[in-house]
Design a protein around this motif. Structure first.
Motif, PDB file in Angstrom:
ATOM      1  N   VAL A   1      -3.195  -3.071   7.449  1.00 45.57           N
ATOM      2  CA  VAL A   1      -2.239  -3.184   6.742  1.00 45.57           C
ATOM      3  C   VAL A   1      -2.808  -2.375   5.500  1.00 45.57           C
ATOM      4  N   HIS A   2      -1.879  -1.532   4.821  1.00 42.29           N
ATOM      5  CA  HIS A   2      -2.475  -0.782   3.897  1.00 42.29           C
ATOM      6  C   HIS A   2      -1.186  -0.769   2.706  1.00 42.29           C
ATOM      7  N   ILE A   3      -1.544  -0.344   1.439  1.00 44.88           N
ATOM      8  CA  ILE A   3      -0.863   0.031   0.481  1.00 44.88           C
ATOM      9  C   ILE A   3      -0.778   1.617   0.323  1.00 44.88           C
ATOM     10  N   HIS A   4       0.625   1.846   0.512  1.00 46.73           N
ATOM     11  CA  HIS A   4       0.871   3.431   0.354  1.00 46.73           C
ATOM     12  C   HIS A   4       1.454   3.671  -0.980  1.00 46.73           C
ATOM     13  N   GLN A   5       1.357   5.003  -1.388  1.00 45.24           N
ATOM     14  CA  GLN A   5       1.519   5.386  -2.611  1.00 45.24           C
ATOM     15  C   GLN A   5       3.155   5.107  -3.287  1.00 45.24           C
TER      16      GLN A   5
ATOM     17  N   GLY B   1       1.027   8.967   1.115  1.00 44.47           N
ATOM     18  CA  GLY B   1      -0.475   8.718   1.564  1.00 44.47           C
ATOM     19  C   GLY B   1      -0.720   7.359   1.248  1.00 44.47           C
ATOM     20  N   HIS B   2      -1.996   6.800   1.033  1.00 42.80           N
ATOM     21  CA  HIS B   2      -2.496   5.748   0.633  1.00 42.80           C
ATOM     22  C   HIS B   2      -2.598   5.812  -0.985  1.00 42.80           C
ATOM     23  N   TYR B   3      -2.480   4.750  -1.547  1.00 42.43           N
ATOM     24  CA  TYR B   3      -2.353   4.526  -2.919  1.00 42.43           C
ATOM     25  C   TYR B   3      -3.867   4.457  -3.278  1.00 42.43           C
TER      26      TYR B   3
ATOM     27  N   VAL C   1       2.285  -2.027   7.663  1.00 44.27           N
ATOM     28  CA  VAL C   1       1.606  -2.648   8.800  1.00 44.27           C
ATOM     29  C   VAL C   1       1.399  -1.380  10.065  1.00 44.27           C
ATOM     30  N   HIS C   2       0.499  -1.043  10.117  1.00 49.29           N
ATOM     31  CA  HIS C   2       0.244   0.149  10.982  1.00 49.29           C
ATOM     32  C   HIS C   2       0.270  -0.273  12.811  1.00 49.29           C
ATOM     33  N   GLU C   3       0.406   0.518  13.422  1.00 50.39           N
ATOM     34  CA  GLU C   3       0.387   0.235  14.935  1.00 50.39           C
ATOM     35  C   GLU C   3      -0.776  -0.161  15.455  1.00 50.39           C
TER      36      GLU C   3
ATOM     37  N   THR D   1      -3.518  10.275   5.297  1.00 43.18           N
ATOM     38  CA  THR D   1      -2.246  10.862   5.712  1.00 43.18           C
ATOM     39  C   THR D   1      -1.742  10.071   6.985  1.00 43.18           C
ATOM     40  N   CYS D   2      -2.166   8.750   7.053  1.00 37.59           N
ATOM     41  CA  CYS D   2      -2.095   8.118   8.397  1.00 37.59           C
ATOM     42  C   CYS D   2      -0.710   8.041   8.841  1.00 37.59           C
ATOM     43  N   CYS D   3       0.422   8.317   8.042  1.00 36.31           N
ATOM     44  CA  CYS D   3       1.487   8.166   8.490  1.00 36.31           C
ATOM     45  C   CYS D   3       1.770   9.239   9.478  1.00 36.31           C
TER      46      CYS D   3
HETATM   47 CU   LIG Z   1      -1.742   3.576   5.999  1.00 36.69          CU
END
Ligand SMILES: [Cu+2]
Length: 166
Positions: free
Chosen positions: A49-53, A66-68, A114-116, A129-131
């Motif tokens: 689980v990440h916060i993106h920009q 990308g990630h914030y 929420v990533h796979e 740039t995980c997306c």
């Molecule tokens: Cu991410």
């Protein structure tokens, strides 16, 4: 939280809430994650689980950027909320985060993703740039916006109730 519009067919659709609470600028930021819709068969897959920009959900994960990462080399990047393993199709977790809701570096208006798969903590190269990479296969997105304390209070009660049950 709702499924990304760019989600590939056959991937689970995740719904729920990511709630953030911080009472004052130097106070601890608490994050309550309550998601459901994960597969209940087979071995549970931990999810990053990440916060993106950007809080732009128009194209799902892709438009959240990308990630914030407002700091160059933080010891613990604020975008990384952690890896969470669903139990019976649900994630019910409370964590503390080094991100903030105050000032110019506030995460309000940004996106929670929420990533796979799980976050390999940088071993797989630049996760910035995980997306666009393999993790992107499936993700679910939410916009961080202001809400009244009602949401937090209600979900914290449910969180505690579920903890007691397990
Ligand atoms: Cu991410």
């Amino acid at each position: 939280m709702r499924p990304s519009t760019s989600l590939a067919q056959g991937l689970p659709k995740v719904y729920g809430r990511a709630l953030f609470k911080q009472d004052y600028p130097q106070g601890t930021l608490k994050v309550l994650l309550r998601f459901n819709g994960f597969p209940t068969d087979g071995v549970p897959q931990a999810r990053a689980v990440h916060i993106h920009q950007y809080g732009d959900l128009s194209q799902g994960c892709e438009s959240t950027g990308g990630h914030y990462n407002p700091w160059c080399t933080p010891p613990q990047p604020p975008w990384r909320l952690g890896n969470f393993e669903p139990q019976e199709g649900k994630i019910n977790a409370m964590i503390e985060s080094v991100a903030t809701l105050f000032g110019g570096l506030s995460v309000i208006g940004r996106a929670v993703v929420v990533h796979e798969k799980l976050d390999d903590l940088g071993r797989g190269g630049d996760a910035g740039t995980c997306c666009m990479e393999t993790q992107a296969g499936g993700s679910d997105v939410a916009l961080l916006a202001f809400s009244s304390p009602r949401q937090w209070n209600m979900h914290q009660k449910q969180y505690n109730r579920e903890l007691r049950r397990n």
